[in-house]
Scaffold this active site. Structure first.
Site, PDB file in Angstrom:
ATOM      1  N   ASN A 137      40.450  27.822  41.942  1.00 31.58           N
ATOM      2  CA  ASN A 137      41.380  29.366  41.321  1.00 31.58           C
ATOM      3  C   ASN A 137      41.896  30.631  41.924  1.00 31.58           C
ATOM      4  O   ASN A 137      42.984  31.542  42.252  1.00 31.58           O
ATOM      5  CB  ASN A 137      41.246  30.216  39.914  1.00 31.58           C
ATOM      6  CG  ASN A 137      39.454  30.958  40.091  1.00 31.58           C
ATOM      7  OD1 ASN A 137      38.397  31.039  40.999  1.00 31.58           O
ATOM      8  ND2 ASN A 137      39.625  31.323  38.704  1.00 31.58           N
TER       9      ASN A 137
ATOM     10  N   ASN B 154      31.758  38.388  41.314  1.00 29.21           N
ATOM     11  CA  ASN B 154      31.334  37.918  40.565  1.00 29.21           C
ATOM     12  C   ASN B 154      29.814  38.216  41.600  1.00 29.21           C
ATOM     13  O   ASN B 154      29.533  37.820  42.563  1.00 29.21           O
ATOM     14  CB  ASN B 154      31.253  36.065  41.231  1.00 29.21           C
ATOM     15  CG  ASN B 154      31.694  35.739  39.772  1.00 29.21           C
ATOM     16  OD1 ASN B 154      32.606  35.923  39.631  1.00 29.21           O
ATOM     17  ND2 ASN B 154      31.898  34.460  39.832  1.00 29.21           N
TER      18      ASN B 154
ATOM     19  N   GLY C  32      47.215  37.577  37.617  1.00 28.83           N
ATOM     20  CA  GLY C  32      47.733  36.276  35.832  1.00 28.83           C
ATOM     21  C   GLY C  32      46.893  34.861  36.057  1.00 28.83           C
ATOM     22  O   GLY C  32      45.669  34.058  35.983  1.00 28.83           O
ATOM     23  N   SER C  33      48.197  34.039  36.244  1.00 27.46           N
ATOM     24  CA  SER C  33      48.370  32.308  37.375  1.00 27.46           C
ATOM     25  C   SER C  33      49.114  32.394  37.868  1.00 27.46           C
ATOM     26  O   SER C  33      49.720  32.984  38.571  1.00 27.46           O
ATOM     27  CB  SER C  33      48.067  31.401  35.529  1.00 27.46           C
ATOM     28  OG  SER C  33      49.519  32.273  35.191  1.00 27.46           O
TER      29      SER C  33
ATOM     30  N   HIS D  79      38.420  40.708  34.654  1.00 23.92           N
ATOM     31  CA  HIS D  79      38.745  39.486  35.538  1.00 23.92           C
ATOM     32  C   HIS D  79      39.825  39.127  36.280  1.00 23.92           C
ATOM     33  O   HIS D  79      40.447  38.708  37.473  1.00 23.92           O
ATOM     34  CB  HIS D  79      37.219  38.675  36.605  1.00 23.92           C
ATOM     35  CG  HIS D  79      37.286  37.945  36.418  1.00 23.92           C
ATOM     36  ND1 HIS D  79      37.381  37.308  35.083  1.00 23.92           N
ATOM     37  CD2 HIS D  79      37.759  36.502  36.991  1.00 23.92           C
ATOM     38  CE1 HIS D  79      37.873  35.588  35.651  1.00 23.92           C
ATOM     39  NE2 HIS D  79      37.246  35.062  35.802  1.00 23.92           N
ATOM     40  N   GLY D  80      41.027  38.839  35.055  1.00 21.13           N
ATOM     41  CA  GLY D  80      41.724  37.852  35.128  1.00 21.13           C
ATOM     42  C   GLY D  80      42.332  37.664  34.049  1.00 21.13           C
ATOM     43  O   GLY D  80      41.738  37.789  33.281  1.00 21.13           O
TER      44      GLY D  80
END
Length: 397
Positions: free
Chosen positions: A162, A271, A303-304, A326-327
């Protein structure tokens, strides 16, 4: 929405998501985390989904202990973004050349630089602390020290999955540069090394899931882990900073006539471990797939590869340990996405975006992620939106 409280073993599970939409495997992981003797609080973000040991999208506050698997293997993974003076009107009709130039400047996937990037040659790069950072490499775990050359050549590289580099437009048509990466292979190997050590420690033999093995304060193992953890978090931050500097250089060259100006960079880990104080107690707060959203803190929630992303400002909600998502968060595994969708689906869902549209990134198809607008709605008491971005270029490894 505000949070939903679910009974846990030692602490309640405060969840900024509809529990009915969270898969049972992830719910069990949350219950498992709530049994740890050292836990003082557990907040769950709206992008929550199944992870290794601990869910992605969870904030775990412990006293005198830290769980390395609850940080994840990409230590310090996070986002960086910067607003530019460019606008949509400055962009060419065909963005393929610009995408190609960015990919030439920043290695993606398993790629690395032929030679280590010299930050002194990068326009405006803050080199203070750079030599000290690399000077501390000799103090990290013996098991990974042979990776020094690889670590230096991977500094300033994207990786895969990602991780992404994006050229975006906000609602006013301003151009933003955005990227997502972490501590690359050196962070992964450090994480796996310490997880292995933790799992063998006597105090972890009764832990409900061996992936929740912890280090406890005032032990040499904890000291070693925290030393390596903080070094890897710093590596991740430098990695993003160098990529952003390389990205800016491409933009300066490609838009020479427009003379682009760049605003202050926004950067956030998602993270990581931080030492924070709540209710008069010093805690080790682990965010795995979560950003810090203290009052006034700027953050990035992507988002993506075919949907919107958000620049946000934290509202300082201590019930969530000053955190936010985080998303968008995955709603299906990578394998499930590859089985369910086709390249044609990917082409349809990334229409209008200059990006890869092949089977190698099918697991990153937008439909494999939760709807980002819904995720944002569920955390209105955690962050306020500063800007909504939509990518026109998305680079994946």
């Amino acid at each position: 929405m505000s949070y939903v409280e679910i009974p846990g073993a030692k602490v309640p599970i405060r969840m900024w998501a509809d529990p009915a939409t969270v898969e049972e495997g992830a719910m069990q992981q949350l219950r498992n985390v709530s049994t740890l003797p050292w836990i003082k609080g557990l907040a769950v973000m709206p992008d929550v989904h199944f992870g290794k040991g601990a869910t992605v999208g969870s904030v775990i506050a412990m006293h005198g202990a830290v769980c390395p698997a609850a940080v994840g293997v990409d230590i310090g993974c996070g986002m960086s973004a910067v607003k530019t003076s460019l606008t949509a009107n400055d962009l060419p009709g065909d963005l393929s050349r610009l995408r190609s130039r960015i990919e030439q400047a920043i290695p993606v996937g398993r790629g690395m630089h032929d030679d280590a990037v010299d930050p002194g040659r990068l326009h405006g790069f803050p080199t203070a602390g750079w030599d000290d950072f690399w000077g501390r490499f000799g103090g990290i775990a013996d098991a990974v020290r042979f990776r020094r050359e690889r670590a230096t050549k991977q500094m300033g590289t994207l990786g895969s999955g990602n991780h992404m580099i994006e050229f975006c437009l906000d609602g006013e048509g301003a151009v933003w540069l955005m990227l997502h990466s972490g501590s690359r292979n050196i962070g992964k190997e450090l994480a796996e090394h310490h997880i292995g050590i933790a799992q063998k420690l006597p105090h972890n033999q009764g832990v409900i899931d061996r992936d929740l093995a912890v280090f406890i304060s005032d032990t040499p193992q904890m000291a070693d882990y925290r030393n390596d953890l903080y070094w890897a978090q710093e590596y991740a931050k430098y990695n993003r900073a160098i990529m952003m500097a390389l990205f800016k250089d491409v933009v300066r060259r490609e838009f020479k006539k427009a003379k682009p100006v760049f605003e202050q960079e926004i950067s956030c880990h998602h993270n990581y471990v931080a030492e924070e104080r709540y209710d008069g107690m010093d805690l080790l707060v682990t965010r795995k797939g979560a950003i810090r959203a203290g009052s006034g803190d700027y953050g990035i929630i992507p988002g993506s590869m075919g949907t919107s992303s958000y620049i946000v400002k934290g509202l300082g909600n201590e019930l969530a340990f000053n955190s936010a998502s985080h998303g968008a968060g995955r709603r299906m595994s990578r394998g499930a996405a590859k089985r369910r969708f086709t390249v044609r689906d990917l082409e349809e869902q990334t229409r209008g975006v200059e990006c890869r549209k092949d089977s190698g990134v099918l697991d990153e198809i937008p439909a494999a992620y939760k709807p980002i607008e819904q995720v944002m709605e569920q955390q209105r008491d955690l962050v306020e939106v500063v800007a909504k971005l939509k990518q026109v270029i998305c680079i994946k490894g």
